[in-house]
Write an enzyme that holds these catalytic residues in place. Structure first.
Site, PDB file in Angstrom:
ATOM      1  N   LYS A 521     -92.066  21.148  -8.021  1.00 13.44           N
ATOM      2  CA  LYS A 521     -90.893  21.197  -7.145  1.00 13.44           C
ATOM      3  C   LYS A 521     -89.723  20.624  -7.938  1.00 13.44           C
ATOM      4  CE  LYS A 521     -93.229  18.611  -4.140  1.00 13.44           C
ATOM      5  NZ  LYS A 521     -92.917  19.279  -2.871  1.00 13.44           N
ATOM      6  N   ARG A 522     -88.509  20.760  -7.441  1.00 13.40           N
ATOM      7  CA  ARG A 522     -87.372  20.170  -8.135  1.00 13.40           C
ATOM      8  C   ARG A 522     -87.598  18.682  -8.369  1.00 13.40           C
ATOM      9  NH1 ARG A 522     -83.205  22.807 -10.471  1.00 13.40           N
ATOM     10  NH2 ARG A 522     -81.742  21.241  -9.707  1.00 13.40           N
ATOM     11  N   THR A 629     -91.749  24.220   1.200  1.00 14.14           N
ATOM     12  CA  THR A 629     -92.468  25.492   1.317  1.00 14.14           C
ATOM     13  C   THR A 629     -93.548  25.570   0.247  1.00 14.14           C
ATOM     14  OG1 THR A 629     -90.727  26.521  -0.008  1.00 14.14           O
ATOM     15  CG2 THR A 629     -90.635  26.872   2.372  1.00 14.14           C
ATOM     16  N   LYS A 633     -97.551  27.227   0.144  1.00 14.16           N
ATOM     17  CA  LYS A 633     -98.142  28.105  -0.875  1.00 14.16           C
ATOM     18  C   LYS A 633     -99.472  27.540  -1.348  1.00 14.16           C
ATOM     19  CE  LYS A 633     -93.412  28.975  -2.362  1.00 14.16           C
ATOM     20  NZ  LYS A 633     -92.403  28.477  -3.325  1.00 14.16           N
TER      21      LYS A 633
HETATM   22  C1  LIG Z   1     -91.667  27.301  -3.377  1.00 13.90           C
HETATM   23  C2  LIG Z   1     -90.809  26.954  -4.513  1.00 13.90           C
HETATM   24  C3  LIG Z   1     -89.980  25.818  -4.454  1.00 13.90           C
HETATM   25  C4  LIG Z   1     -89.968  24.889  -3.274  1.00 13.90           C
HETATM   26  O1  LIG Z   1     -90.933  23.873  -3.480  1.00 13.90           O
HETATM   27  P1  LIG Z   1     -90.974  22.569  -2.552  1.00 13.90           P
HETATM   28  O2  LIG Z   1     -92.237  21.901  -2.957  1.00 13.90           O
HETATM   29  O3  LIG Z   1     -91.016  23.039  -1.146  1.00 13.90           O
HETATM   30  O4  LIG Z   1     -89.779  21.765  -2.855  1.00 13.90           O
HETATM   31  C5  LIG Z   1     -89.199  25.511  -5.557  1.00 13.90           C
HETATM   32  N1  LIG Z   1     -89.212  26.280  -6.667  1.00 13.90           N
HETATM   33  C6  LIG Z   1     -90.003  27.371  -6.757  1.00 13.90           C
HETATM   34  C7  LIG Z   1     -89.988  28.166  -8.004  1.00 13.90           C
HETATM   35  C8  LIG Z   1     -90.815  27.750  -5.689  1.00 13.90           C
HETATM   36  O5  LIG Z   1     -91.571  28.847  -5.803  1.00 13.90           O
END
Ligand SMILES: *Cc1c(COP(=O)(O)O)cnc(C)c1O
Length: 782
Positions: A521-522, A629, A633
């Site tokens: 994630k970021r 999100t 996944k």
């Molecule tokens: C799903 C996704 C995110 C969001 O990740 P979070 O864990 O919800 O912050 C960020 N970057 C990419 C490339 C993603 O596929």
């Protein structure tokens, strides 16, 4: 189409577009040729699809970001052409995987917010809703991340350097965006097809590119001032040149303001032109034909801009306000105060002079209503759009739209009771919840074909591809020995695939028999990558103290970009890379644990990471992550969550059972209660082993190349620890140790993963999209 015909098309395309035989082309060129051949198939259906929605109410998703990733496989899967194309290419002696990897990611977003927009478009088309996206055609997407000595180094992402088969320039629909009377640019639309699953509905993502109106100054050129002659073009194009790489922290930037105005104005003009072309003589029916969703406040200038455009067409203010309010809805994505867009008034006026008077009018209308509602003047600061020489975009977005939504149940509740409580008191029906979702087409069907096949076998149909709740029906099947074993074998296969990929790209060897524990994630302090790093550092110390104990093998995997100006985030990357170095090089430890920080995390890397995860790290400080999100996944791919009661984690454990996940840490109420009274030193003292880990930042254990980065990390933890890393550490460690112990009985462990997968139905973006369509947009299927 027969495979012979497809072969002819591909070969013909190669001659046409490259003047060469297909077999002489490099992989990138071959990808473009195949993409063009797919487009040939798709375009007639796209036109049909557009026609079917003519003169009907449509929804428009305005977003500064669309994190689309690659399109080739997605389009082929959704068009049902995947087998045919793969077979044909194989017959031609072409490696499909290499061709697929040759496509550049459309990285037009920072993270979750932009990826959500992409998932919504996929769901909209699949569900046969008239949903169009509107955004910016950034010439450079999110930067590419390199590691040099463990430091993040950014590189430009010129993703449009090569031809892009998915973008069609539509010069006929060029609009003029007017910042002021003397300051205008052209907005040229490039359309990307959004293919719904089954290929029935193909919607459109329209991305605007900025160009000068007078592209070339012949007078200047004649006088020999060559640079001067193209100056206007350069300046105009700057507007759509780069995506700002800042996620969740607001920064006042003139160019960013101009980008926001640029794409919202062009998009609204587009809607108004089409509306007129459909024969409407006035704007009485505009809101009956359009529902415009603002993805965060980035497109909030659409509010004053629509009023301005309507006034230009002779509609008086009150009526224009009413049309605007009825047409628009706003999604809030953050609880972080620093991420709410508040623009300095003078900067705003200088960047977008045309718009400010309309914001003043809206604010004046609001003041009139505050008086009518008898709101005490001492409370007006909770509402006023213009105050202290600043413009509050969120307040304007709540006031002048008909629906405001949060993105997870807990997030919406916090909006109502805390962040915008004052607004909720006045408009008790305006704030709604729409829990985020993800598309199972990309995040399962396409990225995990093995698990997809198993699910199809168990359900006895492919219905889950468009109805993810079908997964619930197979929840109990883990009790069948061969089902659970197949699930475990598939997970292993995906872990082997990822390990191979990581060996090649990161030059680190990870053992597919180890637990794959992944945080992607970021990079942000509130997401607490540092807490996971501290757990690993502590585990390392414990292993060193007792190397022969019965340790479970584990691989800890990170992936994250830090905004280039976010010093603390970059320091954390450096720290994790140093930690990885130390762990991976220590022969006493490196056969038990490994640490790898993958370079340049993005959608395509994500598609390889999620399917291979055993453990999903969702460890943000409670009350900070609006939804998440990534958590969904992982769940869909059968991982268990180690997480706090934050964002959509709350709903994930509600669906899959707390006993099948690893919940730890303070909850929102405790965080609120401790805020201001918290002493990080105390947390440090009472938690065994933690002091050693934190001290290792500054005692010479790790090398930050004399930047002082680690000292700064240390100081901020010791003195403030804003995100309660030290306070939550003990309970996080307990949850993590439980995972290691549970994994000693793999069947027991993977049963939890299976149950998570079977309960992921709620988190399909199809469900989210249906809710938007039925409860906010009021649009019908085609
Ligand atoms: C799903 C996704 C995110 C969001 O990740 P979070 O864990 O919800 O912050 C960020 N970057 C990419 C490339 C993603 O596929």
């Amino acid at each position: 189409m027969t495979s012979l015909k497809l072969k002819e098309r591909i070969e013909g395309q190669a001659y046409e577009s490259h003047g060469q035989s297909f077999y002489e082309l490099n992989e990138k060129e071959q990808f473009i040729v195949v993409g063009n051949a797919v487009m040939e198939q798709l375009v007639p259906r796209w036109i049909e699809s557009k026609n079917k929605f003519k003169k009907k109410k449509q929804a428009y998703y305005l977003s500064a970001e669309f994190l689309m990733g690659r399109a080739l496989s997605n389009n082929l899967v959704n068009l049902g052409m995947e087998d045919e194309v793969k077979r044909t290419l194989a017959e031609m002696g072409v490696d499909y995987n290499a061709l697929e990897e040759a496509e550049d990611d459309a990285g037009l977003g920072n993270g979750g917010l932009g990826r959500l927009a992409a998932c919504f478009l996929d769901s909209g088309a699949t569900l046969d809703y008239p949903l169009s996206g509107y955004g910016i055609l950034y010439q450079y997407g999110i930067f590419k991340q390199n590691f040099v000595n463990g430091f993040q180094v950014e590189e430009a992402d010129p993703w449009l350097e090569h031809d892009n088969p998915w973008l069609i320039k539509n010069s006929n629909d060029t609009r003029v965006v007017e910042f002021s009377e003397e300051d205008k640019v052209e907005a040229v639309p490039y359309d990307m097809p959004i293919v719904g699953y089954g290929g029935e509905t193909i919607n459109t993502l329209r991305l605007w590119k900025a160009e000068a109106i007078n592209k070339f100054d012949f007078n200047a050129f004649d006088e020999g001032k060559y640079i001067e002659s193209v100056r206007a073009q350069n300046e105009a194009e700057t507007i759509s040149r780069i995506l700002y790489p800042n996620d969740s922290t607001y920064e006042g930037k003139r160019l960013r303001l101009r980008q926001q105005y640029f794409f919202t104005s062009a998009s609204l003009q587009d809607l108004m032109e089409k509306y007129k072309a459909e024969g409407h003589k006035n704007y009485d029916d505009f809101s009956k034909m359009h529902s415009i969703q603002l993805n965060d406040t980035h497109p909030a200038m659409a509010i004053p801009e629509l009023i301005r455009l309507l006034e230009n067409e002779g509609v008086e203010f009150e009526k224009a306000f009413d049309i605007t309010q009825k047409s628009m809805a706003y999604t809030n994505h953050t609880l972080l105060a620093e991420a709410l867009e508040v623009w300095e008034k003078d900067l705003f006026i200088s960047a977008v002079p045309n718009l400010y008077p309309y914001i003043e009018q809206i604010n004046a209308r609001l003041i009139g209503e505050l008086k009518e509602w008898n709101v005490d003047e001492s409370d007006w600061h909770k509402y006023l759009i213009i105050q202290n020489n600043s413009i509050h975009m969120a307040f304007m977005s709540i006031y002048a739209t008909s629906a405001v939504n949060g993105v997870a149940a807990i997030h919406t509740e916090l909006l109502k009771t805390d962040v915008i409580k004052a607004w909720h008191d006045i408009f008790p029906d305006r704030i709604l919840n729409k829990t985020n979702g993800i598309t199972q087409r990309r995040w399962l069907l396409q990225s995990n074909p093995q698990l997809s096949e198993m699910i199809t076998d168990l359900i006895g149909s492919k219905d889950w591809i468009t109805d993810l709740m079908k997964l619930k029906g197979i929840e109990g099947r883990f009790e069948e020995e061969e089902v659970l074993e197949r699930f475990i074998d598939i997970k292993k296969e995906k872990k082997v695939e990822l390990a191979d990929y990581i060996r090649f790209h990161e030059e680190v060897d990870i053992d597919p028999d180890s637990i794959f524990d992944i945080q992607i994630k970021r990079l942000h302090e509130y997401k607490r990558q540092l807490m996971m790093a501290f757990y690993i550092a502590d585990l390392y110390n414990r292993i060193k103290a007792d190397p022969d104990a019965d340790w479970t093998k584990r691989s800890f995997i990170f992936g994250a970009k830090a905004a280039p100006g976010y010093y603390a985030a970059k320091s954390i990357i450096k720290f994790i890379n140093e930690l990885a170095n130390r762990v991976n090089k220590d022969p006493e430890v490196n056969n038990i644990i490994k640490v790898v920080f993958v370079e340049n995390y993005g959608v395509s890397y994500a598609e390889k990471l999620f399917p291979a995860a055993d453990v999903s790290e969702q460890i943000s400080l409670a009350g900070k992550e609006a939804s998440g999100t990534g958590n969904m996944k992982f769940m869909l791919n059968g991982a268990v969550t180690v997480g706090t009661m934050d964002g959509a984690n709350v709903e994930i454990v509600e669906e899959a059972g707390r006993e099948n996940n690893y919940i730890f840490g303070m909850e929102v109420e405790e965080v609120v209660e401790k805020r201001g009274k918290y002493d990080p030193q105390k947390a440090l003292k009472k938690t065994e082993g933690l002091k050693d880990v934190v001290e290792s930042l500054v005692d010479g254990t790790f090398n930050d190349n004399n930047t002082g980065m680690f000292q700064d990390l240390y100081d901020s933890l010791i003195h403030e620890d804003q995100y309660f890393v030290l306070e939550d550490f003990a309970s996080y460690r307990e949850a993590q140790d439980q995972i290691e112990s549970d994994f000693k009985d793999p069947k027991m462990f993977y049963r939890k993963g299976f149950i998570n997968m079977a309960n992921a139905g709620k988190f399909s973006s199809d469900r989210t999209l249906e809710e938007y369509a039925k409860e906010i947009w009021l649009v019908n299927k085609g």
